[in-house]
Design an enzyme around this catalytic site. Structure first.
Site, short mmCIF file in Angstrom:
data_model
loop_
_atom_site.label_atom_id
_atom_site.label_comp_id
_atom_site.label_asym_id
_atom_site.label_seq_id
_atom_site.Cartn_x
_atom_site.Cartn_y
_atom_site.Cartn_z
N ARG A 115 29.11 52.61 42.32
CA ARG A 115 30.48 52.41 42.83
C ARG A 115 30.87 53.70 43.52
O ARG A 115 30.97 54.76 42.88
CB ARG A 115 31.45 52.07 41.70
CG ARG A 115 32.90 52.18 42.11
CD ARG A 115 33.85 51.53 41.17
NE ARG A 115 33.76 50.08 41.26
CZ ARG A 115 34.64 49.23 40.75
NH1 ARG A 115 35.69 49.69 40.09
NH2 ARG A 115 34.49 47.93 40.89
N HIS A 163 32.58 44.77 48.50
CA HIS A 163 32.46 44.54 47.06
C HIS A 163 31.64 43.26 46.87
O HIS A 163 32.15 42.22 46.46
CB HIS A 163 33.86 44.41 46.45
CG HIS A 163 33.89 44.58 44.95
ND1 HIS A 163 32.75 44.82 44.19
CD2 HIS A 163 34.93 44.56 44.07
CE1 HIS A 163 33.11 44.93 42.92
NE2 HIS A 163 34.42 44.77 42.83
N GLN A 177 31.50 41.18 43.55
CA GLN A 177 32.75 40.45 43.32
C GLN A 177 32.74 39.12 44.08
O GLN A 177 33.03 38.07 43.51
CB GLN A 177 33.92 41.32 43.81
CG GLN A 177 35.27 40.70 43.59
CD GLN A 177 35.64 40.64 42.12
OE1 GLN A 177 35.57 41.64 41.42
NE2 GLN A 177 36.01 39.47 41.63
N ASP A 205 44.34 40.49 46.54
CA ASP A 205 43.87 41.75 45.94
C ASP A 205 45.00 42.78 46.11
O ASP A 205 45.97 42.53 46.84
CB ASP A 205 42.57 42.21 46.64
CG ASP A 205 41.96 43.46 46.02
OD1 ASP A 205 42.34 43.83 44.88
OD2 ASP A 205 41.10 44.09 46.68
N CYS A 249 40.63 39.54 42.23
CA CYS A 249 39.46 40.26 41.67
C CYS A 249 39.84 41.09 40.45
O CYS A 249 38.98 41.41 39.64
CB CYS A 249 38.83 41.13 42.74
SG CYS A 249 39.97 42.34 43.43
N ARG A 259 31.69 37.71 36.66
CA ARG A 259 31.02 38.95 37.10
C ARG A 259 29.80 39.19 36.22
O ARG A 259 28.73 39.56 36.69
CB ARG A 259 31.98 40.15 36.99
CG ARG A 259 33.16 40.14 37.96
CD ARG A 259 32.72 40.42 39.38
NE ARG A 259 31.99 41.68 39.50
CZ ARG A 259 32.55 42.90 39.56
NH1 ARG A 259 33.85 43.02 39.56
NH2 ARG A 259 31.81 43.99 39.67
N1 CP Z 1 37.15 43.65 40.04
C1 CP Z 1 36.59 44.83 39.69
O1 CP Z 1 35.62 45.30 40.28
O2 CP Z 1 37.17 45.41 38.61
P1 CP Z 1 36.95 46.92 38.12
O3 CP Z 1 37.46 47.81 39.21
O4 CP Z 1 37.73 47.03 36.86
O5 CP Z 1 35.48 47.13 37.90
N1 NVA Z 2 40.22 46.56 46.77
C1 NVA Z 2 40.21 47.09 45.42
C2 NVA Z 2 39.30 46.30 44.56
C3 NVA Z 2 39.23 46.74 43.12
C4 NVA Z 2 38.26 45.94 42.31
C5 NVA Z 2 39.82 48.55 45.44
O1 NVA Z 2 38.90 48.91 46.18
O2 NVA Z 2 40.45 49.34 44.73
#
Ligand code: CP
Ligand code: NVA
Length: 311
Positions: A108, A135, A138, A229, A270, A298
Site C-alpha cells: 500500500r 485500488h 477493492q 468513497d 469501500c 476483500r
Molecule cells: N477499503 C480499504 O482498503 O480499507 P482499509 O483502508 O481499511 O484497508
Molecule cells: N480513496 C480512499 C480509499 C480508502 C480505502 C483513499 O485512498 O484513502
C-alpha cells in the site's frame, strides 16, 4: 483452474484479462464456501507474504494477514516506519531483498510507480493494496459482491458518485472488462484521469459495457448499484474542507437513492466511511446497503488472488 496465473503480479486491473478476473472470482466463491463450512484450505502452507504499508489500513491489513493464515501461510507486517520505502533504501533494493525472503509482496503506497517498481524488481508476485492511482483488490471484491447479489454482471448499472479517485478508476476498469455498465458522476475537475477512461472505453468496446461520465448527481437515475468513497483520500487531508464544500451535492442519501428509480439500489462503499459527509447513516445502514459484506469479500477475493499468484 481455467488459467495459470502463477508468478504474476497484480498492480492494476489492466494486468488481468476478463477470464483471469473470473478465475479469481470462481476460486473466491469456492474458498468462501470452504471457510463457511470449516473445510481446511491450506493452499499456501509454508509460504510468506510481506505487507508494506505506507498508509493506514483496517480491511487491507486484516484481510491479507488473516487470509494468509487461513491458507496455511504467514504474513509479515512492515508499517510506515519500518522500511521507509524509498527513503532508508531505494524501492528496487527493497524489492530485491524481499524477493529473496518471501513468496509474495502486498504493498500500500502513495506513488503508483512505487508498486510498479516493486513488481519490476522483486522476482515474486506483487499485489497492489492501494496506491494514489488504483485500488484493484477493492474493485475485484466489489464486483464479486455485486455478482453474488445480482447473479450476473452484464447489464447491471453501477453508478459511482463522488471523487474520481483510485477506487473509482479501478471500478471503472473492472466494470469495462466484465461487461458491467458504469456511470461515474464526479464534480467538474475531480473526474477519473483520462488514460483510465481511454483504457476502459477500449475494454468496453469488447465487453459490451456501457460507460457514462457526468458532473450531475441527477444522473443516478436507472442505477442498480450506487457506490461512493471518501471525498478526501489518504494524503489529501489538507484539501478536506474545500472538498467537503465542492462535493456537498454528491452525498449518497435517501433523496439521491430515490432518484435511482423504482427499485432501491444496492449501496456500496469501500470504507472507511465518513458518515454525514459522502454518505448518510440512513443510506449506509439501510436495507439495501451491502457495505459490510463488501468488506468481508476483500478476504475471500484476496485469498483467491494470493493462491493463484503465489501457489
Ligand atoms: N477499503 C480499504 O482498503 O480499507 P482499509 O483502508 O481499511 O484497508
Ligand atoms: N480513496 C480512499 C480509499 C480508502 C480505502 C483513499 O485512498 O484513502
Amino acid at each position: 483452474m481455467a488459467v495459470s496465473m502463477k508468478g504474476r503480479s497484480f498492480v492494476s486491473i489492466a494486468d488481468f484479462t476478463t477470464e483471469e478476473i473470473w478465475t479469481v472470482w470462481e476460486l473466491a466463491a469456492s474458498l468462501k464456501m470452504k471457510q463457511k463450512i470449516g473445510e481446511p484450505h491450506r493452499i499456501l502452507e509454508g509460504k510468506h507474504l510481506a505487507m508494506i504499508f505506507q498508509k493506514p489500513s483496517l480491511r487491507t491489513q486484516v484481510s491479507f494477514e488473516t487470509g494468509m493464515a487461513q491458507l496455511g501461510g504467514h504474513a509479515v507486517f512492515l508499517g510506515p516506519d519500518h522500511i521507509q520505502l524509498g527513503k532508508r533504501e531505494s524501492v528496487p533494493d527493497v524489492a530485491r531483498v524481499l524477493g529473496r525472503m518471501v513468496d509474495g509482496i502486498m504493498a500500500r503506497v502513495f506513488a503508483h510507480n512505487d508498486v510498479e517498481m516493486l513488481a519490476d524488481y522483486a522476482g515474486v508476485p506483487v499485489i497492489n493494496g492501494l496506491s494514489d492511482e488504483e485500488h484493484p483488490c477493492q474493485a475485484l471484491a466489489d464486483l464479486f459482491t455485486i455478482y453474488e447479489k445480482k447473479r450476473r454482471v452484464e447489464g447491471i448499472n453501477l453508478t459511482y458518485i463522488g471523487d474520481g479517485n483510485n477506487v473509482a478508476a479501478s471500478l471503472l476498469l473492472t466494470a469495462a472488462k466484465v461487461g458491467m455498465n458504469c456511470t461515474l458522476i464526479c464534480p467538474d475537475g475531480y473526474e477519473v484521469k483520462p488514460h483510465y477512461i481511454q483504457t476502459a472505453r477500449a475494454d468496453a468496446a469488447l465487453s459490451g459495457s456501457k460507460l457514462q461520465f457526468s458532473n450531475d448527481p441527477a444522473d443516478v437515475a436507472g442505477s442498480d448499484v450506487i457506490y461512493t468513497d471518501v471525498w478526501a483520500s489518504m494524503g489529501q487531508e489538507a484539501e478536506a474542507a474545500e472538498r467537503a464544500r465542492i462535493f456537498k451535492s454528491f452525498q449518497v442519501n435517501d433523496k439521491l437513492m430515490k432518484k435511482a428509480g423504482a427499485n432501491p439500489p444496492l449501496i456500496m462503499h469501500c470504507l472507511p466511511a465518513h458518515r454525514g459527509h459522502e454518505i448518510t447513516d440512513e443510506a449506509m445502514d439501510g436495507p439495501t446497503s451491502v457495505v459490510f459484506e463488501e468488506a468481508e469479500n476483500r478476504l475471500h477475493v484476496q485469498k483467491a488472488l494470493m493462491a493463484l499468484l503465489i501457489q
